[in-house]
Design an enzyme around this catalytic site. Structure first.
Site, PDB file in Angstrom:
ATOM      1  N   GLY A   1       5.300 -14.866   3.572  1.00 15.59           N
ATOM      2  CA  GLY A   1       4.891 -15.876   2.536  1.00 15.59           C
ATOM      3  C   GLY A   1       3.612 -15.946   2.070  1.00 15.59           C
ATOM      4  O   GLY A   1       2.731 -14.904   2.115  1.00 15.59           O
TER       5      GLY A   1
ATOM      6  N   HIS B   1       2.871  -8.761  -3.401  1.00 13.34           N
ATOM      7  CA  HIS B   1       4.410  -8.985  -2.560  1.00 13.34           C
ATOM      8  C   HIS B   1       5.351  -8.877  -3.942  1.00 13.34           C
ATOM      9  O   HIS B   1       6.353  -8.155  -3.914  1.00 13.34           O
ATOM     10  CB  HIS B   1       4.409 -10.272  -2.083  1.00 13.34           C
ATOM     11  CG  HIS B   1       3.793 -10.612  -0.933  1.00 13.34           C
ATOM     12  ND1 HIS B   1       2.562 -11.563  -0.648  1.00 13.34           N
ATOM     13  CD2 HIS B   1       4.045 -10.057   0.373  1.00 13.34           C
ATOM     14  CE1 HIS B   1       2.532 -11.353   0.537  1.00 13.34           C
ATOM     15  NE2 HIS B   1       2.882 -10.679   1.083  1.00 13.34           N
TER      16      HIS B   1
ATOM     17  N   GLU C   1       1.586  -0.202   0.876  1.00 14.15           N
ATOM     18  CA  GLU C   1       0.581   0.681   1.860  1.00 14.15           C
ATOM     19  C   GLU C   1      -0.730  -0.111   2.175  1.00 14.15           C
ATOM     20  O   GLU C   1      -1.340   0.640   3.138  1.00 14.15           O
ATOM     21  CB  GLU C   1       0.266   1.846   0.827  1.00 14.15           C
ATOM     22  CG  GLU C   1       1.328   2.669   0.523  1.00 14.15           C
ATOM     23  CD  GLU C   1       1.214   3.770  -0.641  1.00 14.15           C
ATOM     24  OE1 GLU C   1       0.336   3.442  -1.164  1.00 14.15           O
ATOM     25  OE2 GLU C   1       2.138   4.375  -0.978  1.00 14.15           O
ATOM     26  N   LYS C   2      -0.837  -1.377   1.750  1.00 17.41           N
ATOM     27  CA  LYS C   2      -2.033  -2.108   2.121  1.00 17.41           C
ATOM     28  C   LYS C   2      -2.011  -1.987   3.600  1.00 17.41           C
ATOM     29  O   LYS C   2      -3.239  -2.079   4.265  1.00 17.41           O
ATOM     30  CB  LYS C   2      -2.007  -3.624   1.605  1.00 17.41           C
ATOM     31  CG  LYS C   2      -2.620  -4.731   2.383  1.00 17.41           C
ATOM     32  CD  LYS C   2      -4.018  -4.694   1.933  1.00 17.41           C
ATOM     33  CE  LYS C   2      -4.727  -5.848   2.508  1.00 17.41           C
ATOM     34  NZ  LYS C   2      -4.428  -6.275   3.687  1.00 17.41           N
ATOM     35  N   ASP C   3      -0.846  -2.269   4.498  1.00 17.69           N
ATOM     36  CA  ASP C   3      -0.725  -2.350   5.915  1.00 17.69           C
ATOM     37  C   ASP C   3      -0.418  -1.024   6.373  1.00 17.69           C
ATOM     38  O   ASP C   3       0.802  -0.809   6.650  1.00 17.69           O
ATOM     39  CB  ASP C   3       0.111  -3.287   6.311  1.00 17.69           C
ATOM     40  CG  ASP C   3      -0.334  -4.712   5.923  1.00 17.69           C
ATOM     41  OD1 ASP C   3      -1.598  -5.235   6.484  1.00 17.69           O
ATOM     42  OD2 ASP C   3       0.332  -5.460   5.077  1.00 17.69           O
TER      43      ASP C   3
ATOM     44  N   SER D   1      -2.656 -12.422   1.588  1.00 16.38           N
ATOM     45  CA  SER D   1      -2.739 -13.772   1.814  1.00 16.38           C
ATOM     46  C   SER D   1      -3.987 -14.246   2.192  1.00 16.38           C
ATOM     47  O   SER D   1      -4.103 -15.420   2.267  1.00 16.38           O
ATOM     48  CB  SER D   1      -1.478 -13.995   2.565  1.00 16.38           C
ATOM     49  OG  SER D   1      -0.416 -13.279   2.102  1.00 16.38           O
TER      50      SER D   1
HETATM   51  O1  PAF Z   1       3.397  -7.476   6.383  1.00 18.11           O
HETATM   52  C1  PAF Z   1       3.690  -8.551   6.960  1.00 18.11           C
HETATM   53  O2  PAF Z   1       3.794  -9.509   5.933  1.00 18.11           O
HETATM   54  C2  PAF Z   1       4.330  -8.737   8.316  1.00 18.11           C
HETATM   55  O3  PAF Z   1       3.726  -7.664   9.119  1.00 18.11           O
HETATM   56  C3  PAF Z   1       5.818  -8.375   8.209  1.00 18.11           C
HETATM   57  C4  PAF Z   1       6.238  -6.912   7.848  1.00 18.11           C
HETATM   58  C5  PAF Z   1       6.664  -9.446   7.395  1.00 18.11           C
HETATM   59  C6  PAF Z   1       6.555  -8.711   9.599  1.00 18.11           C
HETATM   60  O4  PAF Z   1       6.226 -10.079   9.784  1.00 18.11           O
END
Ligand code: PAF
Length: 282
Positions: free
Chosen positions: A31, A37, A150-152, A188
Site C-alpha cells: 500500500g 506502483h 527494480e527499486k528493490d 512509500s
Molecule cells: O516491495 C514490497 O512492497 C514488499 O516487500 C512486498 C513484495 C509487497 C512483500 O510484502
C-alpha cells in the site's frame, strides 16, 4: 474493480476466471501507493488478462517494530488509485488469511548469500519475511506473471531465486524505477521524510550518476569511497554503497575491469532509511 478480503472469495472468483483462459498478472504491494506502483499496474495491464494487486503490510519482513508502526496506511486512496489505473481485483487480506498457522518461517527456501549482504546484513530476517509473504500470496492468487519494481533490486533477486529453487513456474517481470524530478526514487517512505531531508535525499541518485562517471577512470573501491563521502557531506548517513554483479549480487573487485556493475545504496535521511540502485557500468 473488485475488492476482496477473504482468500475463499478470491479462490471462487479465480476459479471462474480460469475458464477464460487468460493470464493472471499479479502486483504485490504494502500500500501507500505511488507512481512506481502504478507503473507496475500498467505493465500488468499490457498482458491483457486479469490484474490483481494485493495490499498487505507484512509484519514478518520488518525487523524493527517501530518501522512497522510508522509504515503509512492509506487504503482508501490506494483503492481509488488502483481503480483509476486499470486494476481488476484488489486483494486486502487480514493477517489471519495470510498466516493461518502462525508466522513461523517454514518455507523450504533459503536465500543463502542474498540474506547476508547489503539489505540482508542490515535487516536480518527481512528477506525471509518477504519470501514467506510473496510465496503465500502466490499460492492464493496463482498468477502466471508476477510484476515487481527494480527499486528493490535485492528483493527481486531473492524472489527470482525462490521462483527458480521452488520451481514455481511463474514469470517474473521487472519494471524500471520511477523517479521524482530531482532523481529521488519513488518510495512509500518518501512521504515520511522531514522537508530538510527531502531536499538532501537527491544526493543518493546523484552519487550513483557520479559513480558511473568515476568508474571510467577510477577503480571500484575508489568510486565507492567517493560516493560514500558525497552522501555523507550532503547530510545523509550512508549505511552502504556497494558495487555488485547485477545477477549474482556479489561485490565487484578492483580487478574486474569489464562487465556490468550495479550500484546499490542504503542511507539514512534523518530517521528514514532509503535504498536505491542503478546500473553504473554496462
Ligand atoms: O516491495 C514490497 O512492497 C514488499 O516487500 C512486498 C513484495 C509487497 C512483500 O510484502
Amino acid at each position: 474493480m473488485l475488492i476482496i478480503k477473504e482468500s475463499r472469495e478470491l479462490n471462487s472468483f479465480l476459479s471462474l476466471f480460469e475458464l477464460t483462459g487468460l493470464k493472471v498478472s499479479f502486483v504485490p504491494t504494502m500500500g501507500a501507493l505511488h507512481q512506481g506502483h502504478l507503473a507496475l499496474i500498467r505493465r500488468a495491464n499490457q498482458s491483457g488478462g486479469l490484474v490483481v494487486c494485493s495490499i498487505f503490510v507484512n509484519p514478518t519482513q520488518f525487523n524493527k517494530a517501530e518501522d512497522l508502526e510508522k509504515y503509512p496506511v492509506q487504503t482508501q486512496s490506494d483503492i481509488d488509485l488502483l481503480k483509476a489505473n486499470g486494476c481488476d481485483v484488489v486483494f486486502l487480506p487480514e493477517k489471519e488469511e495470510i498466516y493461518p498457522n502462525g508466522t513461523e518461517y517454514n518455507l523450504p527456501f533459503d536465500p543463502e548469500h542474498l540474506d547476508e549482504i547489503m539489505e540482508g546484513k542490515f535487516r536480518p530476517g527481512h528477506f525471509k519475511g518477504v519470501a514467506q509473504v510473496v510465496h503465500r500470496l502466490l499460492e492464493l492468487v496463482q498468477p502466471q506473471e508476477l510484476i515487481m519494481g527494480e527499486k528493490d533490486f535485492q528483493q527481486v533477486a531473492v524472489i527470482r531465486k525462490m521462483i527458480s529453487d521452488l520451481e514455481l513456474g511463474i514469470e517474473l517481470i521487472t519494471c524500471r524505477t520511477v523517479r521524482e524530478k530531482d532523481g529521488l526514487a519513488m518510495s512509500s517512505r518518501n512521504q515520511l521524510l522531514e522537508a530538510r531531508y527531502r531536499e538532501k535525499a537527491k544526493v543518493i541518485y546523484q552519487s550513483m550518476v557520479e559513480c558511473s562517471q568515476n568508474l571510467k577512470s577510477l577503480k571500484p573501491s575508489e568510486a565507492i569511497y567517493l560516493a560514500l563521502e558525497q552522501i555523507e557531506s550532503a547530510g545523509l548517513k550512508p549505511e552502504y554503497f556497494e558495487l555488485v554483479d547485477p545477477l549474482s549480487l556479489l561485490s565487484i573487485s578492483d580487478e574486474q575491469i569489464k562487465g556490468p556493475i550495479q550500484a546499490c545504496v542504503a542511507a539514512w535521511a534523518g530517521d528514514i532509511r532509503l535504498i536505491d540502485n542503478m546500473q553504473v557500468r554496462h
